[in-house]
Design an enzyme around this catalytic site. Structure first.
Site, PDB file in Angstrom:
ATOM      1  N   GLY A 160      10.961 -10.195  -5.345  1.00 34.09           N
ATOM      2  CA  GLY A 160      11.988 -11.216  -5.461  1.00 34.09           C
ATOM      3  C   GLY A 160      12.240 -11.580  -6.914  1.00 34.09           C
ATOM      4  O   GLY A 160      11.429 -11.305  -7.801  1.00 34.09           O
ATOM      5  N   CYS A 161      13.382 -12.199  -7.157  1.00 28.64           N
ATOM      6  CA  CYS A 161      13.779 -12.543  -8.523  1.00 28.64           C
ATOM      7  C   CYS A 161      12.867 -13.620  -9.104  1.00 28.64           C
ATOM      8  O   CYS A 161      12.329 -13.468 -10.200  1.00 28.64           O
ATOM      9  CB  CYS A 161      15.235 -12.997  -8.544  1.00 28.64           C
ATOM     10  N   TYR A 162      12.697 -14.709  -8.377  1.00 22.59           N
ATOM     11  CA  TYR A 162      11.785 -15.763  -8.837  1.00 22.59           C
ATOM     12  C   TYR A 162      10.372 -15.211  -9.005  1.00 22.59           C
ATOM     13  O   TYR A 162       9.640 -15.565  -9.924  1.00 22.59           O
ATOM     14  CB  TYR A 162      11.739 -16.909  -7.820  1.00 22.59           C
ATOM     15  N   THR A 163      10.004 -14.378  -8.042  1.00 21.42           N
ATOM     16  CA  THR A 163       8.648 -13.842  -8.037  1.00 21.42           C
ATOM     17  C   THR A 163       8.368 -13.024  -9.282  1.00 21.42           C
ATOM     18  O   THR A 163       7.340 -13.196  -9.936  1.00 21.42           O
ATOM     19  CB  THR A 163       8.456 -12.938  -6.795  1.00 21.42           C
TER      20      THR A 163
ATOM     21  N   CYS B  25       9.729 -13.127 -12.150  1.00 24.75           N
ATOM     22  CA  CYS B  25       9.654 -13.964 -13.347  1.00 24.75           C
ATOM     23  C   CYS B  25       8.377 -14.802 -13.354  1.00 24.75           C
ATOM     24  O   CYS B  25       7.718 -14.950 -14.390  1.00 24.75           O
ATOM     25  CB  CYS B  25      10.892 -14.860 -13.413  1.00 24.75           C
TER      26      CYS B  25
END
Lengths: 346, 346, 346, 346
Positions: free
Chosen positions: A149-152, A154
């Site tokens: 995931g994107c948040y993950t 980062c």
């Protein structure tokens, strides 16, 4: 020439895969899948592709796809990829899934946070979690890749050296994340209208966001035992970009040099992770349109905490770029092929 | 390998030349000029270039530059390039000037609109106006190239087929243009602060904007006699992009097919000019980050006017991209080399 | 205390009527109509109203409304007000319609541009076009008020003195208008998503926008004979604001002083129309949140054209504010009551 | 009629005091101070005030001011108010200082964080910290009021009930704050240009921001012993608004009802503090242009932490609005006079 098919090519992430692969010298896209826009020209959905992509949108016929392509990207809602995959298909084609279906190893955790039943739990073990910088070796041989995931991405890359080297108390991790609006997808919903998002910021999914268990699982592997964190995402009035500001208590006597050495240990040779100079904070504008993730940290001597920060483009390193990076690794290509475009500013 | 020097590399246009040339396989940047940031690392000025450009900013020593490079880009304020150029330098190196110094053939017109004395009028005749699609042949052999203005490029390309084919009354042309804020440059001025630009739109330079005579001169060449227009630019709260909405009275009996044929005549074979499908209006989002200019038109049967529209990225086709396109032509490279990146959306 | 009902109170214009009336000392809102949100608390739809408005959304029962209120605002799609109005209702209550249903006197013109059949043409003659500054006297006694469109208000007020005093050639008028995104309404549509609107500008409805005949009709009344114009609206990435840039050929020997005198003649005593100082261009940021419309003009001696400019807040003077101004006139209240809030900047 | 003077009336906060006082029925502004724009018409600096404010900008002659006005607002950089104040002036006029000069009781702390010498420490004890909801009684009689910082107001009001009622471990507080760009002031600096702020988010002042000791001091008073926190501000691409997301460990057995009761205890009767319904997160769009602060919280049973959130308009409740609220209290006026405008959306 690798032949690629994209299911969900008319979402923001799907379109970003298209944009990146158009600049990739070893890949040809032969299937633009889109349940919503079947039979439409792709450039009618995304005007930027006029006179660049002449293809027409197709459905998601996996059997046909498996015959025609070498790799399938699924940039689709949760539950779709897991409902389509089977042994026959995996024996013919590699799958890179941008949804969460195969990211979480514990089915119960997946089903609890995503509130859906997993359609093909038998492939979860086989699936490789494609955070390239950490799982590169496993990615190499895999057939089914779970793109993070994107948040993950980062969050983990911001914290990984601290956790892996056990420089922080793992029970004190708080991740406060901020994302541009493309992360919310291209669905027609009132809360995502221009006038609703513009000139505002809000937290959402507080204590319940689905990237939480994904971050916890991966950080737990790094630390060697389970970790629980607080993760709070925010919606920011900009198109692209994720900024993570993470807090944790430093273990005693850990100083700047020790921490810096840890970041350098894991990232000095990483092409796409840039550890910034001391006191320089990551900003999303410096990574926009690129596959870079900028990380840095600051130690607060007063409170004994470290503030770890990271910035990336949610559609590139947070989705399509990382997917292509994984594809490169899976197919034995140079890892950075098609991904060296400099960030676009302003 | 062509060696390039950039004077004014720390402005928005200069930085965009850097970004584009980094992806150009035949060019190496060996001189990052910046009067304001001498001795600073380039990435300290533009954080996106961290670990990509390691160079330090230099001054504008033309003699030294002329020895070291094959081409100099001057992305500097009006009056600088014309004060630096001389026969000796031009005998050693090609110059692509992104300022207005050599765009206007009539010195008096230049001095009237720019309110400065021209420093080297002796080179004006030699200089080639680098609107690639129109002056390609002249660009090929030239030493001193005047790169067109951002508004000018968009205005001329939107109107050129109408004027060249004499389909409109040239005395009725009104150009209403809208630009993103990067066109205002990186100077620290209150009117360009975020809070002043955001959530607002205004016209500026009404009847006095300096791109007016440039548009008039070029359209006059196309028509075969002098043309006077109204040109009104507006500042829009976005980073990049120019949209031109131009109005003119159609000559009698000119219909859609005739006009469409004219656009196709000049642009069907142009890689970077996209004539959109009927009734599709150009939008700046579809060209962002790319060298494309999208054009189209609509005929109003009621009033007998045509509305010609064009959209481009002011920093690419409106500045750095066109400069590189000109460089490619000047050096005999494929015209599209380094410029084929797809537009970035969203 | 005047009792007011609002049909369509959960659109952007409807909510702005609420916001303005909350600060109006002589009005009480007793009916929050909303087909989409019946039985929901109003503050659940608009969080800004939490602890300010406690009401629950109701439907659009006109008969009940007519008994309970003194004035009904219809901030609804075209065709609704005309389908609800009848003599019985008009005998009991005043109606201020923010849709286009009663703006255009010629039914055929209405039906041609709006592509719907008019439901109650028998009331068109009676309806008063509520451009306060121009029709103030007629507004006073009316029962059915057609509140002008946002683009229309800005276009007409920018051009009125020129047309009324016959200072321009009426066949040369071109109106290029730019609007914030709240003008597109609160419907959940992909083109209005944040990521689609942000960082872009486009023209839309070129030659076909429905405010065209409304502007033409009113300007025609002012001039004394029919006028045809070109009107081109653009979508700008900001929440509020309309900027009009209008072009026309000045009649011979009309100079600055003459034009200025014309603007002063009509607007010097108008509280909400501000004729700016010479050479100051209207900007939407200076009127945001207020009922002001800023106008000014510039003469281009070279081409003989005048550029007339106007800026207003599309939700206030372009919709809700003007509706309240009309209400004040209709009920004999001070015209500026509830409308004197200063523009909010930044 | 209270006569008010504003020093620093041409900054964003100063202009907001003007906007608010224009709608205040008991106050007249008689002095528009502005070191940078002396002798300019105020509306030439802020076009929104055209035909609303006719005054000319004056300097900062305190002696003259003290004779002419009843209250002076100083919306100026740190160090100015403390260099101007003296016993003679305070004997004649009340001062409301929007800078930090008198906010911090411990001079050493002030001088350490602000890196300047305090010019009049003798008045620090007398000065009242004007967080209205908490210090209302002290504000009543005071001559010298220290108006709280924007981040501080939002942070303290979000956390106050938790700290005051000792529901959390005070050593675990982390405040992650996000602000619109008007908080950075109207100075002409490159980092505040539109193109630098737009489409980006960054943390700044990490571990060193000057609002940290102010928050700590006030929370310490509430708790009864010193508190140390982490405070991290972020710059968001929007004009107005602050969002605070604060984290702390709940003490054992503290549940939702207990926490809710605490918030209600302190805020149920507060006009400008809105405790939102369960699970509704504050968003800055819902308070824009108003004096409201929206607060709420969420408990994470998994980690035992509470996430307290708050949103306000940094220029209103975070600066000018609170200053006027304090003025109302100091002069015995109704506390909400001039401050009841509803939030402006969108």
């Amino acid at each position: 020439m690798i032949k690629a098919g994209i299911i969900g090519s008319t979402g923001y992430a799907g379109q970003e895969i298209v944009r990146i692969l158009l600049g990739h010298k070893d890949v040809e896209i032969v299937w633009y899948g889109s349940r919503s826009f079947i039979d439409k020209k792709y450039y009618e959905v995304f005007g930027n592709m006029f006179q660049i992509v002449d293809a027409t949108c197709l459905g998601e016929n996996m059997d046909e796809l498996a015959e025609k392509v070498d790799v399938i990207f699924t940039a689709t809602p949760q539950g779709l990829c897991s409902s389509l995959v089977n042994e026959d298909i995996l024996s013919k084609v590699k799958i890179i899934d941008l949804s969460a279906d195969f990211r979480i190893k514990d089915v119960a955790t997946y089903e609890k946070w995503y509130k859906i039943e997993h359609k093909s739990p038998e492939f979860i073990d086989e699936a490789v979690y494609g955070l390239c910088e950490i799982n590169r070796d496993k990615v190499k041989g895999c057939r089914l890749l779970a793109n993070p995931g994107c948040y993950t991405t980062c969050s983990i890359l911001s914290l990984y050296p601290l956790v892996k080297e056990k420089l922080i108390d793992p029970n004190t991790i708080i991740v406060d994340a901020k994302s541009g609006t493309s992360g919310a997808g291209r669905g027609a919903k009132i809360p995502n209208l221009f006038c609703e998002v513009n000139e505002s910021i809000k937290a959402y999914g507080v204590t319940t966001h689905r990237h939480t268990p994904e971050i916890e699982e991966q950080l737990g592997y790094a630390y060697g035992s389970p970790i629980m964190i607080n993760f709070t995402p925010h919606l920011v009035p900009m198109n692209r970009g994720i900024l993570v500001t993470a807090y944790a208590s430093l273990k005693e006597k850990v100083d700047y040099d020790t921490v810096r050495a840890a970041y350098d240990k894991y990232y000095a040779n990483e092409r796409f992770v840039r550890v910034l100079d001391k006191d320089v904070c990551p900003e999303t504008r410096w990574v926009e349109g690129s596959n870079y993730v900028d990380v840095n940290f600051k130690i607060d001597e007063r409170t004994g905490r470290i503030i770890a920060m990271g910035a990336l483009d949610n559609l590139v390193k947070g989705a399509a770029g990382q997917a292509v990076q994984n594809m490169n690794i899976m197919f034995g290509l140079p890892e950075e092929e098609g991904l060296l475009m400099a960030p676009v500013f302003p």
